[in-house]
Design a protein around this motif. Structure first.
Motif, PDB file in Angstrom:
ATOM      1  N   SER A 121      37.580  43.286  35.697  1.00  0.00           N
ATOM      2  CA  SER A 121      37.160  43.739  37.020  1.00  0.00           C
ATOM      3  C   SER A 121      37.124  45.268  37.111  1.00  0.00           C
ATOM      4  O   SER A 121      36.461  45.821  37.985  1.00  0.00           O
ATOM      5  CB  SER A 121      38.079  43.157  38.090  1.00  0.00           C
ATOM      6  OG  SER A 121      39.418  43.452  37.787  1.00  0.00           O
ATOM      7  N   GLN A 178      27.812  40.583  31.014  1.00  0.00           N
ATOM      8  CA  GLN A 178      26.677  41.478  31.143  1.00  0.00           C
ATOM      9  C   GLN A 178      25.873  41.444  29.865  1.00  0.00           C
ATOM     10  O   GLN A 178      26.416  41.289  28.771  1.00  0.00           O
ATOM     11  CB  GLN A 178      27.202  42.899  31.386  1.00  0.00           C
ATOM     12  CG  GLN A 178      26.137  43.899  31.721  1.00  0.00           C
ATOM     13  CD  GLN A 178      26.737  45.292  31.967  1.00  0.00           C
ATOM     14  OE1 GLN A 178      27.916  45.420  32.233  1.00  0.00           O
ATOM     15  NE2 GLN A 178      25.921  46.298  31.875  1.00  0.00           N
ATOM     16  N   LYS A 189      23.711  41.257  35.023  1.00  0.00           N
ATOM     17  CA  LYS A 189      25.142  41.127  35.222  1.00  0.00           C
ATOM     18  C   LYS A 189      25.388  39.889  36.052  1.00  0.00           C
ATOM     19  O   LYS A 189      24.662  39.635  37.010  1.00  0.00           O
ATOM     20  CB  LYS A 189      25.600  42.366  36.006  1.00  0.00           C
ATOM     21  CG  LYS A 189      27.029  42.786  35.744  1.00  0.00           C
ATOM     22  CD  LYS A 189      27.439  43.767  36.814  1.00  0.00           C
ATOM     23  CE  LYS A 189      27.550  45.192  36.300  1.00  0.00           C
ATOM     24  NZ  LYS A 189      28.152  46.062  37.328  1.00  0.00           N
ATOM     25  N   HIS A 210      33.431  41.568  30.671  1.00  0.00           N
ATOM     26  CA  HIS A 210      34.124  42.725  31.240  1.00  0.00           C
ATOM     27  C   HIS A 210      35.208  42.300  32.207  1.00  0.00           C
ATOM     28  O   HIS A 210      35.122  41.253  32.833  1.00  0.00           O
ATOM     29  CB  HIS A 210      33.117  43.628  31.964  1.00  0.00           C
ATOM     30  CG  HIS A 210      32.071  44.186  31.047  1.00  0.00           C
ATOM     31  ND1 HIS A 210      32.157  45.424  30.487  1.00  0.00           N
ATOM     32  CD2 HIS A 210      30.933  43.633  30.567  1.00  0.00           C
ATOM     33  CE1 HIS A 210      31.108  45.618  29.705  1.00  0.00           C
ATOM     34  NE2 HIS A 210      30.350  44.554  29.724  1.00  0.00           N
ATOM     35  N   HIS A 229      35.771  47.090  34.941  1.00  0.00           N
ATOM     36  CA  HIS A 229      34.576  47.383  34.151  1.00  0.00           C
ATOM     37  C   HIS A 229      34.871  47.674  32.686  1.00  0.00           C
ATOM     38  O   HIS A 229      33.960  48.007  31.934  1.00  0.00           O
ATOM     39  CB  HIS A 229      33.765  48.545  34.749  1.00  0.00           C
ATOM     40  CG  HIS A 229      33.385  48.306  36.172  1.00  0.00           C
ATOM     41  ND1 HIS A 229      32.570  47.269  36.560  1.00  0.00           N
ATOM     42  CD2 HIS A 229      33.742  48.951  37.308  1.00  0.00           C
ATOM     43  CE1 HIS A 229      32.433  47.304  37.870  1.00  0.00           C
ATOM     44  NE2 HIS A 229      33.137  48.309  38.347  1.00  0.00           N
TER      45      HIS A 229
END
Ligand code: ZN
Ligand code: ZN
Length: 90
Positions: free
Chosen positions: A13, A42, A53, A11, A15
């Motif tokens: 930053s 994750q 995570k 991912h 998300h």
């Protein structure tokens, strides 16, 4: 019973998903023009009670394997072993 899986995803930053076609150099620098860089990895298990995570891909991968090991192994492995042992008996 189907075996559980815990696919590892990367991912940014913000998300959003960093898809597999976002290649990175070995030092983690993004090679894709639209990729702001991988921020974290994750893993979410299909059992629904576990997720992990972390910034280190290897660390997430290890936790993932550790968790998957807590689930009963698929019936196939042990049965193959039993068959092998039976064949070895006189
Ligand atoms: Zn990306
Ligand atoms: Zn699980």
């Amino acid at each position: 019973m189907a075996a559980h899986r815990a696919p590892l995803t990367n991912h940014h930053s913000d998300h959003s998903l960093c898809p597999p076609d976002h290649k990175h150099t070995s030092s983690g620098k993004p090679l894709h023009p639209n990729c702001p860089g991988r921020s974290y990895s994750q893993a979410v298990c299909t059992c629904g009670t576990w997720q992990f995570k972390g910034t280190g891909k290897g660390c997430v991968n290890e936790s993932r394997k550790r968790h998957l090991a807590t689930h009963p192994a698929p019936a196939k492995g042990p049965k193959v072993l039993r068959d092998l042992l039976r064949l070895d008996l006189p």
